[in-house]
Enzyme design. Structure first.
Site, PDB file in Angstrom:
ATOM      1  N   GLY A 113       7.513  -1.052   8.214  1.00  0.00           N
ATOM      2  CA  GLY A 113       8.589  -0.187   8.712  1.00  0.00           C
ATOM      3  C   GLY A 113       9.760  -0.180   7.743  1.00  0.00           C
ATOM      4  N   ARG A 125       2.320   1.697   7.022  1.00  0.00           N
ATOM      5  CA  ARG A 125       1.754   0.507   7.655  1.00  0.00           C
ATOM      6  C   ARG A 125       0.377   0.266   7.045  1.00  0.00           C
ATOM      7  NH1 ARG A 125       5.441  -2.163  10.569  1.00  0.00           N
ATOM      8  NH2 ARG A 125       6.816  -0.836  11.804  1.00  0.00           N
ATOM      9  N   ASP A 152       5.677  -8.951   7.676  1.00  0.00           N
ATOM     10  CA  ASP A 152       4.470  -9.763   7.826  1.00  0.00           C
ATOM     11  C   ASP A 152       3.197  -9.113   7.287  1.00  0.00           C
ATOM     12  OD1 ASP A 152       4.733  -7.864   9.787  1.00  0.00           O
ATOM     13  OD2 ASP A 152       4.117  -9.148  11.447  1.00  0.00           O
ATOM     14  N   THR A 168      12.693  -6.943   7.087  1.00  0.00           N
ATOM     15  CA  THR A 168      12.366  -6.426   8.413  1.00  0.00           C
ATOM     16  C   THR A 168      13.581  -6.612   9.297  1.00  0.00           C
ATOM     17  OG1 THR A 168      11.181  -6.796  10.500  1.00  0.00           O
ATOM     18  CG2 THR A 168      11.174  -8.626   9.001  1.00  0.00           C
ATOM     19  N   ILE A 169      13.901  -5.586  10.063  1.00  0.00           N
ATOM     20  CA  ILE A 169      15.053  -5.740  10.956  1.00  0.00           C
ATOM     21  C   ILE A 169      14.779  -6.838  11.983  1.00  0.00           C
ATOM     22  CG2 ILE A 169      15.735  -3.326  10.661  1.00  0.00           C
ATOM     23  CD1 ILE A 169      14.863  -2.909  13.611  1.00  0.00           C
ATOM     24  N   ASP A 170      13.505  -7.144  12.228  1.00  0.00           N
ATOM     25  CA  ASP A 170      13.172  -8.190  13.207  1.00  0.00           C
ATOM     26  C   ASP A 170      13.580  -9.581  12.717  1.00  0.00           C
ATOM     27  OD1 ASP A 170      12.100  -6.071  14.548  1.00  0.00           O
ATOM     28  OD2 ASP A 170      10.082  -6.908  14.751  1.00  0.00           O
ATOM     29  N   ASP A 206      12.026 -11.901  11.155  1.00  0.00           N
ATOM     30  CA  ASP A 206      11.130 -12.979  11.588  1.00  0.00           C
ATOM     31  C   ASP A 206      10.183 -13.479  10.498  1.00  0.00           C
ATOM     32  OD1 ASP A 206       9.574 -10.712  11.442  1.00  0.00           O
ATOM     33  OD2 ASP A 206       8.767 -10.846  13.477  1.00  0.00           O
ATOM     34  N   ARG A 257       9.800  -7.586  17.969  1.00  0.00           N
ATOM     35  CA  ARG A 257       8.433  -7.622  18.495  1.00  0.00           C
ATOM     36  C   ARG A 257       8.018  -9.043  18.896  1.00  0.00           C
ATOM     37  NH1 ARG A 257       3.453  -5.299  18.367  1.00  0.00           N
ATOM     38  NH2 ARG A 257       4.354  -3.252  18.281  1.00  0.00           N
TER      39      ARG A 257
HETATM   40  O1  F6P Z   1       9.759  -3.067  11.407  1.00  0.00           O
HETATM   41  C1  F6P Z   1       9.766  -3.782  12.611  1.00  0.00           C
HETATM   42  C2  F6P Z   1       9.845  -2.832  13.745  1.00  0.00           C
HETATM   43  O2  F6P Z   1      11.078  -2.162  13.664  1.00  0.00           O
HETATM   44  C3  F6P Z   1       9.643  -3.476  15.098  1.00  0.00           C
HETATM   45  O3  F6P Z   1      10.787  -4.018  15.658  1.00  0.00           O
HETATM   46  C4  F6P Z   1       9.066  -2.365  15.916  1.00  0.00           C
HETATM   47  O4  F6P Z   1       8.261  -2.852  16.943  1.00  0.00           O
HETATM   48  C5  F6P Z   1       8.243  -1.619  14.912  1.00  0.00           C
HETATM   49  O5  F6P Z   1       8.837  -1.846  13.675  1.00  0.00           O
HETATM   50  C6  F6P Z   1       8.121  -0.138  15.149  1.00  0.00           C
HETATM   51  O6  F6P Z   1       7.288   0.370  14.172  1.00  0.00           O
HETATM   52  P1  F6P Z   1       6.862   1.870  13.906  1.00  0.00           P
HETATM   53  O7  F6P Z   1       7.757   2.353  12.798  1.00  0.00           O
HETATM   54  O8  F6P Z   1       5.453   1.773  13.433  1.00  0.00           O
HETATM   55  O9  F6P Z   1       7.039   2.624  15.160  1.00  0.00           O
END
Ligand code: F6P
Length: 355
Positions: A10, A72, A103, A125-127, A129, A171
């Protein structure tokens, strides 16, 4: 040495700062332009590359997203492994790769490194983690957006004597929820690390409002899970087998409305957290890590993730960080206990409640 770079997973704010630093450091140390792969690993598989030099990077520092695009995971990568990647990198004359990702990107970076190719990974990652770093590119900007949302919800909640539920991203780990909840003064914060007890939260909110409060903000990480007392709706899994996260905020909001009898509204912050210009801290982090990644590659220090820690830059073996999640620390969870719901922590050892 010719270096390639890609952004995977992402998008987030601060990626362009990292790309710019990679290109500038490669120019400085190696006197070479960089091969930028578009759309993450898919760009390597398809040989979709662009030459990046100092000129190409003008004006990108303050821009959100990633100028290379991202993607992805890909089916081809899953079925064919690293062989097509290695073949394309050789065709392009790329002798070392900087991967900027979370990850999923890290797992492929590790495979490539295990196959003998020099790789250095930069965490984003904004998460927030990723293991091996205290902070990931993109987190600070997202935290700022989420905290501002809590502040804004406070004033409208107070005017109506409402409960406001705010769903934020996160997540596997609750870094954004915990950060924005603490910084914004939320009444409760629900994180993936600790299953929540909806009755306990409802009880606490009723007590707050009966006491003297006319607003309660509840921050819910999208990956939060209830304890056994209620069943979360089954939202299924995606084509990669990942749990689809959809509607935890609304689920919590509906349950709280029902249990407290208070007017309750739910806001899902969504992709606003990922978009827009990077904060100064993310520009700085991207610049530091991008530059250090190239330095590590050029110095023969590959197979590492370049992160930040209290003493400066940390270089962790990919084998130690790929496939692992950095959860909220015990200290952060304990701090959350003052405003949150962790069942094991919400009662003091003397049996009394914090609230
Ligand atoms: O990059 C991490 C994240 O922002 C998560 O917090 C979220 O669940 C996911 O990406 C959403 O991803 P996508 O862009 O595939 O909808």
């Amino acid at each position: 040495m010719r270096i390639g770079v890609l952004t995977g997973g992402g998008d987030c704010a601060g990626l362009n700062a990292a790309l710019r630093a990679v290109v500038r450091m490669a120019g400085h140390l190696l006197d070479r332009s960089v091969v930028g792969y578009r759309r993450g690993w898919n760009g390597v598989l398809d040989g979709d590359a662009v030459t990046l030099d100092a000129e190409a990077m003008r004006g990108v520092l303050s821009r959100g997203g990633t100028m290379l695009g991202t993607s992805r995971s890909s089916r081809r990568l899953q079925t064919e492994g690293t062989a097509p990647l290695l073949a394309q990198l050789e065709r392009d004359g790329v002798e070392g790769l900087v991967t900027i990702g979370g990850d999923g990107t890290l797992i492929t970076a590790r495979r490539l490194s295990d196959a003998g190719f020099p790789v250095v990974a930069v965490p984003k990652t904004i998460d927030n983690d990723v293991c091996g770093t205290d902070s990931c590119i993109g987190f600070d900007t997202a935290l700022g957006v989420a905290t501002e949302a809590v502040d804004r919800l406070h004033t409208t909640a107070e005017s109506h004597n409402r409960i406001m539920v705010l769903e934020v991203m996160g997540r596997e780990a609750g870094h954004i929820a915990a950060g924005a909840g603490i910084a914004g003064g939320a009444a409760a914060v629900l994180v993936p690390e600790t299953p929540f007890d909806i009755d306990e939260i409802a009880e606490r909110l009723i007590a707050r409002h009966h006491r003297d409060r006319n607003a309660s903000i509840v921050v819910v990480a999208e990956g939060a899970v209830p304890d056994g007392s209620v069943e979360a709706p089954d939202t299924g899994t995606d084509e990669w087998g990942n749990r689809i996260l959809d509607g935890m905020g609304q689920f919590v909001g509906d349950l709280l409305a029902e249990r407290t009898g208070f007017e309750t509204r739910t806001t899902v912050l969504g992709y606003i957290q990922r978009g827009g210009p990077p904060s100064p801290a993310d520009r700085l982090l991207g610049s530091r890590l991008g530059a250090r990644a190239v330095e590590a590659l050029a110095g023969g220090r590959s197979g590492r993730l370049v992160g930040v820690c209290s003493t400066g830059i940390a270089y962790s073996p990919l084998a130690e960080v790929a496939g692992r999640t950095r959860y909220l620390s015990a200290d952060q969870l304990e701090l959350l206990d003052y405003i949150s719901t962790a069942p094991a922590l919400t009662r003091r050892s003397d049996g009394r409640r914090w609230f």
